[in-house]
Design a protein around this motif. Structure first.
Motif, PDB file in Angstrom:
ATOM      1  N   UNK A   1     100.143  70.272 -46.354  1.00 45.95           N
ATOM      2  CA  UNK A   1     100.345  71.115 -45.183  1.00 45.95           C
ATOM      3  C   UNK A   1      99.267  70.995 -44.129  1.00 45.95           C
ATOM      4  N   UNK A   2      98.179  70.233 -44.419  1.00 46.48           N
ATOM      5  CA  UNK A   2      97.071  70.138 -43.468  1.00 46.48           C
ATOM      6  C   UNK A   2      96.798  68.696 -43.036  1.00 46.48           C
ATOM      7  N   UNK A   3      97.676  67.786 -43.426  1.00 47.84           N
ATOM      8  CA  UNK A   3      97.430  66.368 -43.135  1.00 47.84           C
ATOM      9  C   UNK A   3      97.416  66.084 -41.642  1.00 47.84           C
ATOM     10  N   UNK A   4      98.340  66.699 -40.908  1.00 46.70           N
ATOM     11  CA  UNK A   4      98.396  66.436 -39.468  1.00 46.70           C
ATOM     12  C   UNK A   4      97.150  66.971 -38.768  1.00 46.70           C
ATOM     13  N   UNK A   5      96.674  68.126 -39.183  1.00 45.78           N
ATOM     14  CA  UNK A   5      95.448  68.681 -38.604  1.00 45.78           C
ATOM     15  C   UNK A   5      94.278  67.733 -38.848  1.00 45.78           C
ATOM     16  N   UNK A   6      94.171  67.235 -40.087  1.00 44.43           N
ATOM     17  CA  UNK A   6      93.079  66.321 -40.415  1.00 44.43           C
ATOM     18  C   UNK A   6      93.204  65.025 -39.615  1.00 44.43           C
ATOM     19  N   UNK A   7      94.436  64.500 -39.525  1.00 46.73           N
ATOM     20  CA  UNK A   7      94.642  63.263 -38.768  1.00 46.73           C
ATOM     21  C   UNK A   7      94.252  63.462 -37.308  1.00 46.73           C
ATOM     22  N   UNK A   8      94.569  64.620 -36.730  1.00 47.72           N
ATOM     23  CA  UNK A   8      94.198  64.911 -35.348  1.00 47.72           C
ATOM     24  C   UNK A   8      92.683  64.897 -35.170  1.00 47.72           C
ATOM     25  N   UNK A   9      91.984  65.398 -36.192  1.00 43.60           N
ATOM     26  CA  UNK A   9      90.520  65.443 -36.135  1.00 43.60           C
ATOM     27  C   UNK A   9      89.934  64.034 -36.176  1.00 43.60           C
ATOM     28  N   UNK A  10      90.386  63.210 -37.121  1.00 43.37           N
ATOM     29  CA  UNK A  10      89.808  61.865 -37.233  1.00 43.37           C
ATOM     30  C   UNK A  10      90.244  60.984 -36.066  1.00 43.37           C
ATOM     31  N   UNK A  11      91.400  61.292 -35.472  1.00 45.46           N
ATOM     32  CA  UNK A  11      91.835  60.552 -34.288  1.00 45.46           C
ATOM     33  C   UNK A  11      90.872  60.805 -33.136  1.00 45.46           C
ATOM     34  N   UNK A  12      90.415  62.056 -32.992  1.00 36.83           N
ATOM     35  CA  UNK A  12      89.411  62.378 -31.972  1.00 36.83           C
ATOM     36  C   UNK A  12      88.102  61.651 -32.278  1.00 36.83           C
ATOM     37  N   UNK A  13      87.696  61.648 -33.564  1.00 39.96           N
ATOM     38  CA  UNK A  13      86.466  60.960 -33.952  1.00 39.96           C
ATOM     39  C   UNK A  13      86.511  59.481 -33.574  1.00 39.96           C
ATOM     40  N   UNK A  14      87.701  58.878 -33.716  1.00 42.32           N
ATOM     41  CA  UNK A  14      87.855  57.448 -33.413  1.00 42.32           C
ATOM     42  C   UNK A  14      87.414  57.148 -31.984  1.00 42.32           C
ATOM     43  N   UNK A  15      87.832  57.973 -31.034  1.00 40.41           N
ATOM     44  CA  UNK A  15      87.460  57.747 -29.631  1.00 40.41           C
ATOM     45  C   UNK A  15      85.990  58.081 -29.379  1.00 40.41           C
ATOM     46  N   UNK A  16      85.483  59.116 -30.047  1.00 37.40           N
ATOM     47  CA  UNK A  16      84.065  59.419 -29.920  1.00 37.40           C
ATOM     48  C   UNK A  16      83.219  58.253 -30.435  1.00 37.40           C
ATOM     49  N   UNK A  17      83.658  57.631 -31.542  1.00 37.29           N
ATOM     50  CA  UNK A  17      82.891  56.533 -32.115  1.00 37.29           C
ATOM     51  C   UNK A  17      82.905  55.301 -31.212  1.00 37.29           C
ATOM     52  N   UNK A  18      84.017  55.082 -30.508  1.00 36.41           N
ATOM     53  CA  UNK A  18      84.064  53.981 -29.537  1.00 36.41           C
ATOM     54  C   UNK A  18      83.032  54.225 -28.434  1.00 36.41           C
ATOM     55  N   UNK A  19      83.014  55.460 -27.933  1.00 31.99           N
ATOM     56  CA  UNK A  19      82.029  55.815 -26.901  1.00 31.99           C
ATOM     57  C   UNK A  19      80.611  55.687 -27.451  1.00 31.99           C
ATOM     58  N   UNK A  20      80.419  56.094 -28.696  1.00 30.12           N
ATOM     59  CA  UNK A  20      79.106  55.999 -29.330  1.00 30.12           C
ATOM     60  C   UNK A  20      78.650  54.546 -29.432  1.00 30.12           C
ATOM     61  N   UNK A  21      79.582  53.651 -29.769  1.00 30.40           N
ATOM     62  CA  UNK A  21      79.236  52.228 -29.871  1.00 30.40           C
ATOM     63  C   UNK A  21      78.748  51.692 -28.531  1.00 30.40           C
ATOM     64  N   UNK A  22      79.312  52.211 -27.448  1.00 30.50           N
ATOM     65  CA  UNK A  22      78.893  51.772 -26.112  1.00 30.50           C
ATOM     66  C   UNK A  22      77.473  52.224 -25.789  1.00 30.50           C
ATOM     67  N   UNK A  23      77.014  53.275 -26.462  1.00 30.49           N
ATOM     68  CA  UNK A  23      75.651  53.770 -26.235  1.00 30.49           C
ATOM     69  C   UNK A  23      74.671  53.221 -27.265  1.00 30.49           C
ATOM     70  N   UNK A  24      75.144  52.249 -28.077  1.00 32.17           N
ATOM     71  CA  UNK A  24      74.322  51.686 -29.148  1.00 32.17           C
ATOM     72  C   UNK A  24      73.819  52.776 -30.104  1.00 32.17           C
ATOM     73  N   UNK A  25      74.714  53.698 -30.443  1.00 32.08           N
ATOM     74  CA  UNK A  25      74.485  54.771 -31.412  1.00 32.08           C
ATOM     75  C   UNK A  25      73.591  55.899 -30.894  1.00 32.08           C
ATOM     76  N   UNK A  26      73.194  55.884 -29.633  1.00 35.83           N
ATOM     77  CA  UNK A  26      72.366  56.980 -29.114  1.00 35.83           C
ATOM     78  C   UNK A  26      73.110  58.316 -29.179  1.00 35.83           C
ATOM     79  N   UNK A  27      74.419  58.262 -28.998  1.00 36.23           N
ATOM     80  CA  UNK A  27      75.230  59.482 -29.035  1.00 36.23           C
ATOM     81  C   UNK A  27      75.305  60.082 -30.428  1.00 36.23           C
TER      82      UNK A  27
END
Length: 267
Positions: free
Chosen positions: A212-238
């Protein structure tokens, strides 16, 4: 359980509570995550060294953009004309490098598990006093080390096998087994001891608590995916902000679904 009680928890409220907890003690949250933050910087440093060595081995001069572009075009044409030649251009690690990569992965996951355990204790008991270094390394204590090592290895096998089967099975395994570490913590606390059988059972227990919580979790990690892309652009400073935030979100998510499931079971 009653299906009507599923999906009460939204990704938005999880993020909101995590943001509130982070702002309440910014210094403490960063301090608790200082080891994984440093490990992220190390990963970037050694990753870049491996990458530059690989490029040098296939005669790509990264210091000369024109030569690098020309050489990469030649490699692309060679692989297009002869697909079998792709193997000579692939990144390959020595046995020693492979061992170092896996050891680094295990260490990073174990540290993150220790951080999440401290956050769960703090979220459940606001009076809990966090010791940044001790709590972040608690997974290496006799209380947790061997079962968490087993869980990490087994989870790694599940994910590797899943991602090799066209990605989607890997994502599915990531979602349903995501709570294995925290489920084990609670089981160990309830029983006052640990066993490898308990560690193995944490996977099936994780699939149960995630109903019953899989979609909520997937939504969370989907957001993390984009944050991590942005983080890679900052060479992990973020990651100075992102690492504590991600850990807090995951801890809040588990706390909420655990509370929700316990309330449901009482009805």
């Amino acid at each position: 359980m009653n299906n009507a009680n599923y999906n009460r928890i939204s990704a938005f409220e999880v993020r909101r509570e995590a943001h509130r907890a982070f702002r309440k003690d910014i210094k403490g949250n960063v301090a608790l995550n200082i080891v994984p933050i440093l490990l992220r910087f190390l990963a970037v440093y050694f990753g870049m060294k491996i990458y530059t060595t690989w490029m040098a081995n296939i005669n790509v001069n990264l210091a000369d953009p024109e030569q690098a572009s020309r050489r990469l075009s030649e490699i692309s044409m060679s692989m297009a004309n002869d697909p079998g030649s792709a193997s000579q251009y692939m990144l390959s690690l020595t046995p020693q490098s492979n061992v170092a990569v896996y050891a680094f992965f295990f260490f990073f996951v174990m540290v993150c598990a220790g951080v999440s355990y401290a956050l769960i204790d703090k979220l459940r008991n606001p009076d809990y006093q966090i010791n940044a270094i001790k709590d972040s390394l608690q997974a290496f204590s006799g209380k947790y080390f061997f079962p968490l090592l087993f869980i990490t290895a087994l989870l790694g096998l599940f994910l590797e096998a899943g991602f090799m089967l066209y990605i989607l099975p890997g994502i599915w395994f990531l979602v349903i087994f995501s709570q294995s570490f925290l489920v084990f913590k609670d089981d160990q606390a309830d029983q006052g001891r640990w066993s490898l059988r308990m560690a193995f059972a944490s996977f099936s227990c994780s699939t149960i608590v995630m109903r019953g919580y899989k979609w909520t979790y997937f939504s969370i990690i989907f957001e993390f995916f984009f944050w991590e892309i942005l983080n890679a652009m900052t060479h992990e400073l973020l990651s100075v902000w992102l690492q504590p935030y991600e850990q807090l979100v995951m801890a809040v998510f588990y706390k909420k679904i655990d509370e929700n499931n316990r309330l449901t079971q009482k009805k």
